[in-house]
Write an enzyme that holds these catalytic residues in place. Structure first.
Site, PDB file in Angstrom:
ATOM      1  N   ARG A 140       1.473  -1.467   7.612  1.00 21.84           N
ATOM      2  CA  ARG A 140       0.799  -2.480   6.816  1.00 21.84           C
ATOM      3  C   ARG A 140       1.717  -3.665   6.570  1.00 21.84           C
ATOM      4  O   ARG A 140       2.859  -3.507   6.161  1.00 21.84           O
ATOM      5  CB  ARG A 140       0.365  -1.870   5.476  1.00 21.84           C
ATOM      6  CG  ARG A 140      -0.454  -2.808   4.626  1.00 21.84           C
ATOM      7  CD  ARG A 140      -1.048  -2.128   3.429  1.00 21.84           C
ATOM      8  NE  ARG A 140      -0.044  -1.596   2.503  1.00 21.84           N
ATOM      9  CZ  ARG A 140      -0.331  -1.100   1.321  1.00 21.84           C
ATOM     10  NH1 ARG A 140      -1.587  -1.032   0.928  1.00 21.84           N
ATOM     11  NH2 ARG A 140       0.614  -0.637   0.535  1.00 21.84           N
TER      12      ARG A 140
ATOM     13  N   THR B  27       0.040  -9.570   3.694  1.00 18.05           N
ATOM     14  CA  THR B  27      -1.390  -9.765   3.967  1.00 18.05           C
ATOM     15  C   THR B  27      -2.184  -8.477   3.784  1.00 18.05           C
ATOM     16  O   THR B  27      -3.420  -8.514   3.720  1.00 18.05           O
ATOM     17  CB  THR B  27      -1.603 -10.252   5.402  1.00 18.05           C
ATOM     18  OG1 THR B  27      -1.174  -9.218   6.321  1.00 18.05           O
ATOM     19  CG2 THR B  27      -0.796 -11.514   5.673  1.00 18.05           C
TER      20      THR B  27
ATOM     21  N   ASP C  69       4.237   6.706  -2.586  1.00 13.83           N
ATOM     22  CA  ASP C  69       4.243   6.593  -1.121  1.00 13.83           C
ATOM     23  C   ASP C  69       4.327   7.995  -0.531  1.00 13.83           C
ATOM     24  O   ASP C  69       5.375   8.644  -0.582  1.00 13.83           O
ATOM     25  CB  ASP C  69       5.428   5.749  -0.661  1.00 13.83           C
ATOM     26  CG  ASP C  69       5.358   5.439   0.835  1.00 13.83           C
ATOM     27  OD1 ASP C  69       5.162   6.388   1.633  1.00 13.83           O
ATOM     28  OD2 ASP C  69       5.493   4.261   1.209  1.00 13.83           O
TER      29      ASP C  69
ATOM     30  N   ASP D 289       7.146   8.557   2.176  1.00 13.84           N
ATOM     31  CA  ASP D 289       8.509   8.637   1.618  1.00 13.84           C
ATOM     32  C   ASP D 289       8.715   9.943   0.870  1.00 13.84           C
ATOM     33  O   ASP D 289       9.780  10.562   0.971  1.00 13.84           O
ATOM     34  CB  ASP D 289       8.754   7.457   0.666  1.00 13.84           C
ATOM     35  CG  ASP D 289       9.051   6.171   1.417  1.00 13.84           C
ATOM     36  OD1 ASP D 289       9.429   6.242   2.607  1.00 13.84           O
ATOM     37  OD2 ASP D 289       8.905   5.093   0.819  1.00 13.84           O
TER      38      ASP D 289
END
Length: 210
Positions: free
Chosen positions: A105, A109, A201, A204
């Protein structure tokens, strides 16, 4: 519970494991274990739609009818967080083949950018299960589904651990033929596109790269 194409897996053990994932104090080993167990449950739910064929087999006592899968299954984890869900599915569907899609990603944006794609050559007759623990904006998932359809995939489902309403709406609008299976449907996204309350996340926390 259903919202658009979203099918929420409601079970006490699922709620327990989602809580383990959400807890900021959960360590990596426990996090991985909860991801794997939830993937097991998702595999069972999605597996209800697999096609079977019958065959004759002999038990130690007599002949009877057995069943085998009559449809190839292709797991496609979205790199890298989706990898954490693969082993849970493989335990339930050891015949499954595994492809990979790499999408990252753009943090400004929030749009997906492809960097890797590899799946079996002919996936047109397979049940394709796209794996990504987090369905946030739905941009990456929608793009991944689009890639799979370009390669011939017809029967696609999406499996996630936690989804946001925005992502569910995006997939339901872009791909009304694709069912979404999830362990939790959360409230919203923050201004950076992270799911709230979420679990942080997932990649992670699964791979210890915090």
């Amino acid at each position: 519970m259903k919202k658009n194409n979203f099918i929420l897996i409601e079970h006490p053990l699922v709620k327990r494991d989602v809580s383990i994932l959400r807890d900021v104090n959960t360590q990596q080993e426990s996090f991985r274990g909860a991801v794997k167990r939830l993937a097991n449950v998702l595999a069972v739910e999605i597996g209800k739609g697999l096609k079977l064929s019958e065959f004759n087999l002999n038990t130690p006592l007599e002949s009877t009818t057995g069943h085998r899968l009559n449809q190839d299954v292709v797991l496609v984890p979205v790199l890298r967080a989706g990898l954490g869900m693969v082993s849970g599915f493989i335990e339930l569907i050891p015949e499954a083949k595994v492809g990979h899609i790499g999408l990252q990603r753009d943090e400004e944006t929030l749009t997906p950018v492809e960097y890797y794609y590899k799946t079996p050559k002919d996936i047109s007759r397979s049940k394709v299960i796209l794996l990504d623990p987090m369905l946030a904006t739905g941009g990456s998932a929608s793009e991944a589904i689009k890639y799979l359809k370009k390669r011939g995939a017809i029967d696609i489902v999406f499996a996630c651990l936690v989804a946001a309403p925005k992502g569910v709406d995006r997939i339901s609008n872009d791909h009304p033929d694709v069912k979404i299976f999830g362990a939790a449907l959360d409230r919203e996204l923050n201004d950076k596109g992270y799911i709230l309350p979420g679990l942080g996340d997932a990649g992670d926390r699964t791979f210890g790269t915090l």
